[in-house]
Design a protein around this motif. Structure first.
Motif, PDB file in Angstrom:
ATOM      1  N   ILE A  74       0.863  -1.181   0.000  1.00  9.25           N
ATOM      2  CA  ILE A  74       0.000   0.000   0.000  1.00  9.25           C
ATOM      3  C   ILE A  74       0.901   1.233   0.000  1.00  9.25           C
ATOM      4  O   ILE A  74       1.778   1.357   0.857  1.00  9.25           O
ATOM      5  N   THR A  75       0.702   2.124  -0.957  1.00  6.99           N
ATOM      6  CA  THR A  75       1.452   3.376  -0.962  1.00  6.99           C
ATOM      7  C   THR A  75       0.475   4.535  -0.838  1.00  6.99           C
ATOM      8  O   THR A  75      -0.430   4.682  -1.655  1.00  6.99           O
ATOM      9  N   LYS A 116       1.554   0.099  11.606  1.00  6.94           N
ATOM     10  CA  LYS A 116       2.810  -0.642  11.753  1.00  6.94           C
ATOM     11  C   LYS A 116       2.537  -2.072  12.237  1.00  6.94           C
ATOM     12  O   LYS A 116       3.113  -3.035  11.747  1.00  6.94           O
ATOM     13  N   ARG A 117       1.599  -2.172  13.188  1.00  2.00           N
ATOM     14  CA  ARG A 117       1.261  -3.465  13.755  1.00  2.00           C
ATOM     15  C   ARG A 117       0.737  -4.434  12.688  1.00  2.00           C
ATOM     16  O   ARG A 117       1.038  -5.615  12.690  1.00  2.00           O
ATOM     17  N   MET A 122       6.919  -1.170   7.215  1.00  2.00           N
ATOM     18  CA  MET A 122       6.314   0.136   6.963  1.00  2.00           C
ATOM     19  C   MET A 122       7.397   1.191   6.920  1.00  2.00           C
ATOM     20  O   MET A 122       8.318   1.176   7.733  1.00  2.00           O
ATOM     21  N   GLU A 123       7.281   2.086   5.927  1.00  2.00           N
ATOM     22  CA  GLU A 123       8.260   3.159   5.785  1.00  2.00           C
ATOM     23  C   GLU A 123       7.531   4.483   5.680  1.00  2.00           C
ATOM     24  O   GLU A 123       6.523   4.580   4.972  1.00  2.00           O
ATOM     25  N   ILE A 134       3.708   7.118   2.690  1.00  2.00           N
ATOM     26  CA  ILE A 134       3.808   5.964   3.587  1.00  2.00           C
ATOM     27  C   ILE A 134       3.662   4.686   2.760  1.00  2.00           C
ATOM     28  O   ILE A 134       2.735   4.552   1.959  1.00  2.00           O
ATOM     29  N   THR A 135       4.611   3.770   2.936  1.00  2.00           N
ATOM     30  CA  THR A 135       4.573   2.503   2.212  1.00  2.00           C
ATOM     31  C   THR A 135       4.460   1.362   3.208  1.00  2.00           C
ATOM     32  O   THR A 135       5.258   1.270   4.137  1.00  2.00           O
ATOM     33  N   MET A 136       3.453   0.540   3.028  1.00  2.00           N
ATOM     34  CA  MET A 136       3.263  -0.608   3.923  1.00  2.00           C
ATOM     35  C   MET A 136       3.209  -1.884   3.086  1.00  2.00           C
ATOM     36  O   MET A 136       2.534  -1.927   2.062  1.00  2.00           O
TER      37      MET A 136
END
Ligand SMILES: Nc1ncnc2c1ncn2[C@@H]1O[C@H](COP(=O)(O)OP(=O)(O)O)[C@@H](O)[C@H]1O
Ligand SMILES: [Mg+2]
Lengths: 140, 117
Positions: A74-75, A116-117, A122-123, A134-136
């Motif tokens: 996901i971005t 994050k959890r 995640m970045e 945010i990249t997950m």
């Protein structure tokens, strides 16, 4: 799944009531792909918290969700105010949300920690005054 | 516990999801803060809340919950009811307050089962 899929969503920042529509749609798309419910739930919650953040903190933005054989990425991109202190923002309970937002059920400072959890990685890339990316990634 | 038992224990009114009354539910949580609800990923089927807006329905949908109980006689809007029907979520309303409503269900055997991932 033989080829990678990308879902794109525009997130309207002007209306709190419609926030979350992209996440509901994404959830439908993932169900059609036959991905396991546990994974779908984690992806959906991460996306939903991110979507809400873009609406309440960044006046909207856009989301791209890429599905490959091995993972879902996901971005989230916005042109909001950016995050000054990312370590602080990541702490459970830290929030700059207004009382108004809190009265609507958000602003508990749990969004980023939840994201994050629920993701395997995640970045956060954020520049004050320019915006946040945010990249997950969630492994399949 | 079945959804119809929740209805009976709380003296609740069914706003939508009449056809779901025989569905079994195994755990519940009560909160007005949606991010707190979202922090517990383990199967929770029922949300009790005093908050009334579209995000309550979407939060429940994200969590795969099947029933929302609005406390303190709060009533959802038409738009929220439509969202809930779309997502296959039953909506109930009770005049009890959150603490009491949760207590009644807990006493009736419906537990929390909240596990943070
Ligand atoms: N997309 C964003 N743009 C700017 N600031 C953000 C964004 N996302 C999060 N933040 C900042 O990080 C803080 C913590 O976020 P979060 O954990 O989601 O809590 P909450 O949204 O409840 O405040 C927010 O209060 C806000 O200051
Ligand atoms: Mg948030």
């Amino acid at each position: 799944m033989n080829e990678d899929l990308i879902f794109h969503f525009d997130v309207d920042g002007s209306d709190f009531t419609s926030a979350g529509q992209a996440s509901v749609q994404l959830k439908k798309n993932l169900r059609q792909l036959g991905i396991s419910p546990d994974i779908i739930r984690r992806v959906s919650i991460a996306m939903y918290e991110g979507e809400i953040n873009m609406v309440i903190h960044a006046n909207g933005g856009e989301a791209d969700v890429a599905v490959t054989e091995t993972d879902i990425t996901i971005t989230l991109r916005d042109k909001g105010p950016g995050i000054k202190d990312i370590d602080l923002a990541m702490q459970e309970g830290f929030s700059t949300a207004t009382d108004n937002i809190r009265s609507l059920g958000f602003g508990a400072g749990m969004g980023l920690p939840n994201m994050k959890r629920y993701s395997d990685s995640m970045e956060i890339d954020s520049v004050v005054g320019e915006g946040t990316v945010i990249t997950m990634k969630i492994n399949l | 516990m079945k959804i119809c038992q929740i209805k009976d224990l709380l003296g609740a009114k069914v706003i939508c999801g009449e056809d779901m009354m025989d569905r079994h539910v195994y755990s519940a949580c009560g909160s007005d803060m949606m991010s707190d609800v979202l922090a517990y990923v383990k199967d929770q089927s029922v949300l009790l809340t005093g908050l009334v807006n579209s995000q309550v329905i979407r939060t429940a949908e994200m969590m795969d919950m099947v029933c929302i109980v609005f406390v303190r006689s709060k009533m959802p809007s038409e738009e929220m009811i439509e969202l809930a029907k779309d997502s296959g979520i039953a909506l109930l309303a009770t005049d009890k307050r959150l603490y009491e409503a949760c207590g009644k269900l807990y006493e009736g055997g419906l537990r929390g089962n909240g596990v943070k991932k």
